[in-house]
Scaffold this active site. Structure first.
Site, PDB file in Angstrom:
ATOM      1  N   ILE A  97      12.871  41.534  -0.071  1.00  0.00           N
ATOM      2  CA  ILE A  97      12.002  40.353   0.052  1.00  0.00           C
ATOM      3  C   ILE A  97      12.532  39.515   1.224  1.00  0.00           C
ATOM      4  CG2 ILE A  97      11.090  38.291  -1.133  1.00  0.00           C
ATOM      5  CD1 ILE A  97      10.146  40.921  -2.420  1.00  0.00           C
ATOM      6  N   HIS A 114      15.633  38.185  -6.196  1.00  0.00           N
ATOM      7  CA  HIS A 114      15.953  38.421  -7.613  1.00  0.00           C
ATOM      8  C   HIS A 114      14.699  38.238  -8.478  1.00  0.00           C
ATOM      9  CE1 HIS A 114      19.960  36.885  -6.073  1.00  0.00           C
ATOM     10  NE2 HIS A 114      20.306  38.050  -6.596  1.00  0.00           N
TER      11      HIS A 114
END
Ligand code: PAF
Length: 282
Positions: free
Chosen positions: A177, A37
């Site tokens: 990620i 995020h």
């Protein structure tokens, strides 16, 4: 940076920014934020004058027996991460602020985009996602909105919804990620005990295998998904929901690695359902 709980407060703030000619980026989240995020918020802050992060565990995208109640929540931790990443406003509404008790309008998408992959085991999921994301677009009226490539099907669904319903927002997809050992970052990783955490590496190992086969010139998509499936099956704690190759834009199954192919998987590690994927452009 401040946190607000009402639609009215978001609208008032965004109106003020827009009057001053500022651009607005939106990062929709369900909270319990992690580095994935953070990368979206950092990118949004680099490309827009102001960034709104929505932090809302959306009940309409959870099916019966799914983890709505146990989904991790920690707004204080989220606020610290948002501040560090350059957000300007967090929208953290109650369910009653987002959904009228007698609400009867939802945004539903038909066809393969929502029926394939996660849509098979989570039949109401994308209706809930499309509905809440439409609401957020209407509330925030962002110039750009940022979504992670880890939820590749969600990204394709939202791009199509924006096209079909003429939303005036640019959708930006951002890379997956990963933890140092390869596991894709996810709020649901917190459900894993130490043995499951180790077992979960079979997803990223399968991604690495599939990717190297595709990059090495393997054209047969079924050979790639079969090799990935076999690798995951070696892990006793893993139970495969799907490992599939589809067109990245239409989510139609493909047999050949040509065009833009999304190779995606959902795998249960114990009770936790994890997803991962790679995109190969031929
Ligand atoms: O990806 C998520 O976290 C959610 O599906 C989203 C886009 C915030 C909608 O609730």
């Amino acid at each position: 940076m401040k946190t607000v709980k009402t639609v009215e407060e978001v609208r008032a703030q965004v109106k003020e920014w827009k009057i001053s000619g500022l651009t607005v980026g939106l990062v929709p989240t369900m909270g319990f934020l992690h580095e994935g995020h953070k990368s979206l918020i950092t990118r949004a802050a680099a490309e827009n004058d102001r960034v709104v992060v929505s932090d809302f565990v959306n009940p309409t995208q959870f099916g019966e027996g799914e983890d709505l109640e146990s989904y991790p929540r920690d707004i204080k931790r989220d606020e610290a991460l948002c501040l560090e990443a350059g957000a300007s406003l967090i929208f953290h509404p109650e369910v009653s602020e987002m959904y009228f008790p007698d609400a009867c309008t939802m945004v539903d998408m038909r066809g393969e985009l929502t029926a394939e992959l996660c849509g098979k085991t989570r039949p109401i999921h994308f209706r809930g996602v499309c509905t809440v994301v439409s609401k957020l677009f209407n509330i925030v009226t962002p110039d750009r909105a940022y979504f992670g490539q880890k939820d590749a099907q969600q990204l394709a669904v939202i791009k199509r919804m924006v096209r079909d319903l003429n939303f005036g927002v640019e959708i930006v997809g951002c890379p997956i990620i990963r933890e140092a050992d390869g596991l894709a970052k996810s709020s649901r990783n917190t459900y894993l005990d130490s043995q499951e955490r180790q077992a979960a590496l079979c997803l990223s190992k399968a991604v690495a295998l599939g990717k190297s086969m595709a990059e090495g010139g393997e054209k047969n998509a079924e050979k790639i998904t079969a090799a990935m499936t076999a690798l995951i099956k070696e892990e006793p704690l893993a139970k495969i929901d799907y490992v599939k190759a589809v067109n990245a834009e239409t989510i139609k199954p493909v047999t050949e690695m040509s065009g833009e192919v999304l190779v995606a998987m959902a795998v249960y590690i114990g009770k936790t359902r994890l997803i991962d994927n790679f995109i190969f452009k031929a």
